[in-house]
Scaffold this motif. Structure first.
Motif, short mmCIF file in Angstrom:
data_model
loop_
_atom_site.label_atom_id
_atom_site.label_comp_id
_atom_site.label_asym_id
_atom_site.label_seq_id
_atom_site.Cartn_x
_atom_site.Cartn_y
_atom_site.Cartn_z
N ARG A 85 1.19 -1.64 -0.03
CA ARG A 85 0.23 -0.10 -0.30
C ARG A 85 0.87 1.18 0.35
O ARG A 85 0.45 2.47 -1.01
CB ARG A 85 -0.70 -0.11 1.15
N ARG A 86 1.92 1.19 0.87
CA ARG A 86 2.77 2.12 0.48
C ARG A 86 3.91 2.53 -0.60
O ARG A 86 3.68 3.32 -0.56
CB ARG A 86 3.76 1.93 2.14
N THR A 87 3.96 1.33 -0.43
CA THR A 87 4.91 1.67 -2.17
C THR A 87 3.70 2.04 -3.60
O THR A 87 4.38 2.65 -4.20
CB THR A 87 5.20 0.37 -2.64
N HIS A 88 2.51 1.74 -3.54
CA HIS A 88 1.51 1.94 -4.99
C HIS A 88 1.05 3.49 -4.03
O HIS A 88 0.47 3.41 -5.06
CB HIS A 88 0.78 0.57 -4.76
N ARG A 89 0.82 3.78 -3.11
CA ARG A 89 0.38 5.15 -2.09
C ARG A 89 -1.47 4.37 -2.66
O ARG A 89 -2.36 5.10 -3.30
CB ARG A 89 0.25 6.11 -2.95
N THR A 90 -1.92 3.33 -3.08
CA THR A 90 -3.06 2.84 -2.61
C THR A 90 -3.83 3.27 -1.38
O THR A 90 -4.35 2.95 -0.52
CB THR A 90 -3.35 1.57 -2.46
N ALA A 91 -4.94 4.16 -2.35
CA ALA A 91 -5.95 4.60 -1.23
C ALA A 91 -6.89 3.78 -0.83
O ALA A 91 -7.68 3.10 -1.53
CB ALA A 91 -6.73 5.62 -2.36
N ILE B 295 -5.61 12.75 -6.10
CA ILE B 295 -4.22 13.33 -5.73
C ILE B 295 -4.20 13.67 -4.19
O ILE B 295 -3.60 13.59 -3.63
CB ILE B 295 -3.46 14.65 -6.48
N ASN B 296 -4.90 14.96 -4.09
CA ASN B 296 -4.93 14.83 -2.28
C ASN B 296 -6.09 14.32 -2.13
O ASN B 296 -6.50 14.36 -0.92
CB ASN B 296 -5.97 16.84 -2.44
N ARG B 297 -6.72 12.86 -2.18
CA ARG B 297 -7.47 11.87 -1.64
C ARG B 297 -6.59 10.52 -1.66
O ARG B 297 -7.61 9.46 -1.77
CB ARG B 297 -8.94 12.54 -2.57
N ARG B 298 -6.05 10.29 -0.99
CA ARG B 298 -5.32 9.20 -1.77
C ARG B 298 -4.73 8.71 -0.17
O ARG B 298 -3.62 8.17 -0.31
CB ARG B 298 -4.07 9.69 -2.46
N SER B 299 -5.46 9.16 1.27
CA SER B 299 -4.70 8.60 1.93
C SER B 299 -4.57 6.88 1.95
O SER B 299 -5.61 6.18 1.41
CB SER B 299 -6.33 9.02 3.11
N ILE B 300 -3.09 6.28 2.27
CA ILE B 300 -3.78 4.93 2.50
C ILE B 300 -4.26 4.08 3.42
O ILE B 300 -4.50 3.11 3.28
CB ILE B 300 -2.85 4.15 2.05
N SER B 301 -4.28 4.60 4.31
CA SER B 301 -4.95 4.08 5.62
C SER B 301 -6.85 4.99 6.24
O SER B 301 -7.09 4.75 7.18
CB SER B 301 -4.36 4.79 7.25
N ASN B 302 -6.83 6.13 5.63
CA ASN B 302 -8.21 6.78 6.25
C ASN B 302 -8.90 6.28 4.87
O ASN B 302 -8.93 7.44 4.43
CB ASN B 302 -7.97 7.94 6.97
N TYR B 303 -10.18 6.05 4.94
CA TYR B 303 -11.28 6.30 4.05
C TYR B 303 -12.16 7.33 4.24
O TYR B 303 -12.49 7.61 3.19
CB TYR B 303 -12.48 5.02 3.75
#
Length: 521
Positions: free
Chosen positions: A74-80, A249-257
């Motif tokens: 998730r961190r590597t790909h910045r998966t939202a 781009i500004n809505r890509r938190s990997i941990s917080n929906y």
């Protein structure tokens, strides 16, 4: 074991509806397909192979790669982080209402809502499927499925048709099938299409999937969508949109929906709205209206005001008079720098103009036509912005969204106008579990003096009637609100206007009776 299913017939919302004396129209009620039945339709449309491939994308299956990734991935790909736990589960009745048309029809009446436009789960997702074969098949199947299951309840419920927009030709083909073959009269388009930036495609699919631009069908679009807009007018359907901005781009938190979710519908709606305005769609198609669902109306009021402010400060005449670098009196500026600059500018006056938007040796690279960014929108005066905006754009707002007060604040809005907010409850999702609470929630804003009783009628009745009868005067024919629609159209005709701005302004009169009844519930 028999489960008692008796329910009160006079909810607080039903009592409010009874005393209001006018129809309540909900423009955004969500439903969920019954997967086995939908897959039957998909198989009939596209064959068993497509149906089999699609099963893994159904709710409850592996919906997103995020769920199958490790935290390192998730961190590597910045998966939202995507949505999760989005249905009301603490009450079986509310959960069943989401997926059973007969029950929804029954409970709608219990809630005091006269008519609802239905946004099924798959219909909102289908136009965003990347693979063309899968996208077109799922749109066709979901439109056929919903046309069939809601047909017996058309007096109070009408489902939207999902229209894919990757090309105008694709959009027109599905629109014609939905309207002419299936008999659907409400549609939804995606708010945007993610397209790869051509310069990055040479680096391979993985890079191209991330290096994207957002095509919003108006300004700077890849295609000319005017043939589609013309087809909407021809077939008398109003485009609505209900698209997500999550993953931008500004809505890509990997941990917080929640970080990704808050404001995303408004952001996606604003992108489309500005594109339609600046791309001249509302200028070239003066009868075509658009609705933006689930993002609220505050952003609409802000955008409306911002457009007029930008015109006041950035129209071509103002720019030529106040911002053209050629206007600068170079000798006077040099004298001021010499007198007051001191050591800061000593021996560097040859660079005068650096940082001030001009340089003495520069000639403006802009052609005269490049100055007028409002030209395509057909704007020559600020009143044109009012007409291009207010005559065309409607904003779905939830029943407990107090920010609707901004849309109805005629003291603050330019020209003393209402921005056209209307009820789009979003019922069926986690934030609106009980459809029978919607009217009561809305009326509480009157009780708290957030909006007026007159505003309430525009919100619940006048604006949705105005929107959906704008192209199709028979939209509500044969429904529970047919009489209300006829009265609205008759009142509009008696005023001699088209229902766009005749009911706006400080001296506005409600074009329907019973606007100012005071309720004591």
């Amino acid at each position: 074991m028999t489960i008692a299913l008796d329910r009160p017939q006079k909810t607080k919302s039903a009592q409010i509806r009874e005393k209001l004396g006018y129809s309540i129209i909900d423009t955004d009620v969500h439903t969920q397909e019954f997967p086995p039945a939908f897959l039957d339709y998909l198989e009939q449309v596209a064959g068993s192979a497509i149906a089999q491939r699609f099963q893994e994308h159904l709710p409850g299956a592996s919906r997103s790669k995020w769920f199958n990734q490790s935290w390192e991935e998730r961190r590597t790909h910045r998966t939202a982080r995507p949505p999760f736990w989005t249905r009301p589960t603490n009450d079986a009745l509310n959960l069943a209402t989401v997926s059973l048309p007969k029950l929804l029809h029954e409970r709608l009446q219990e809630a005091g809502t006269d008519f609802a436009v239905v946004y099924p789960n798959l219909a909102t997702m289908a136009p965003h499927i990347g693979n063309e074969e899968m996208r077109r098949a799922v749109c066709r199947a979901t439109n056929t499925y919903h046309a069939d299951i809601f047909r017996p309840y058309s007096d109070r419920l009408t489902p939207i048709a999902a229209i894919p927009m990757n090309t105008p030709e694709e959009a027109i083909a599905e629109l014609e099938y939905a309207v002419k073959v299936l008999g659907l009269k409400a549609i939804q388009i995606p708010g945007h299409i993610r397209r790869p930036i051509p310069a990055f495609e040479k680096y391979g699919e993985e890079v191209a999937n991330e290096a994207i631009w957002i095509d919003t069908f108006g300004l700077d679009s890849k295609y000319d969508y005017d043939p589609f807009w013309a087809k909407c007018v021809e077939l008398k359907v109003v485009p609505t949109t209900h698209s997500s901005g999550m993953g931008w781009i500004n809505r890509r938190s990997i941990s917080n929906y929640q970080y990704n979710h808050i404001g995303h519908f408004a952001s996606a709606g604003e992108a489309l709205c500005k594109s339609l305005f600046f791309g001249g769609v509302t200028h070239r198609f003066p009868t075509l209206k658009f609705a933006f669902l689930e993002g609220g109306a505050a952003w609409g009021a802000s955008l409306y005001t911002d457009l007029i402010w930008h015109w006041d400060t950035r129209n071509k005449d103002h720019l030529v008079e106040n911002n053209n670098p050629a206007n600068v009196n170079y000798e006077e500026l040099l004298e001021l720098y010499t007198r007051y600059g001191g050591e800061l500018v000593h021996d560097r006056l040859d660079q005068l103009g650096s940082g001030l938007g001009f340089h003495a040796d520069l000639v403006s690279p802009l052609e005269p036509g490049d100055l007028d960014e409002f030209a395509v929108a057909g704007v020559e005066k600020p009143e044109d912005i009012r007409d291009r905006f207010l005559n065309h754009f409607y904003f779905g707002t939830e029943s407990d969204d107090t920010r609707v007060a901004q849309a109805f604040n005629r003291k603050a809005n330019p020209y003393g106008d209402r921005v056209k907010a209307f009820l789009g409850s979003d019922s069926g999702h986690w934030d609106v579990p009980d459809i029978t609470a919607i009217a009561a929630n809305t009326y509480s804003m009157v009780e708290r003096k957030i909006i007026s009783e007159e505003d309430l009628q525009y919100f619940l009745s006048i604006h949705p009637l105005e929107l959906y009868t704008s192209l199709n005067r028979d939209f509500f024919k044969g429904t529970a609100v047919e009489k209300a629609a006829d009265e609205f159209l008759a009142a509009k005709g008696s005023r001699g206007d088209e229902g766009d701005e005749g009911d706006e302004g400080d001296n506005a009169q409600c074009p329907m009776p019973n606007a100012h009844k005071h309720l004591n519930i």
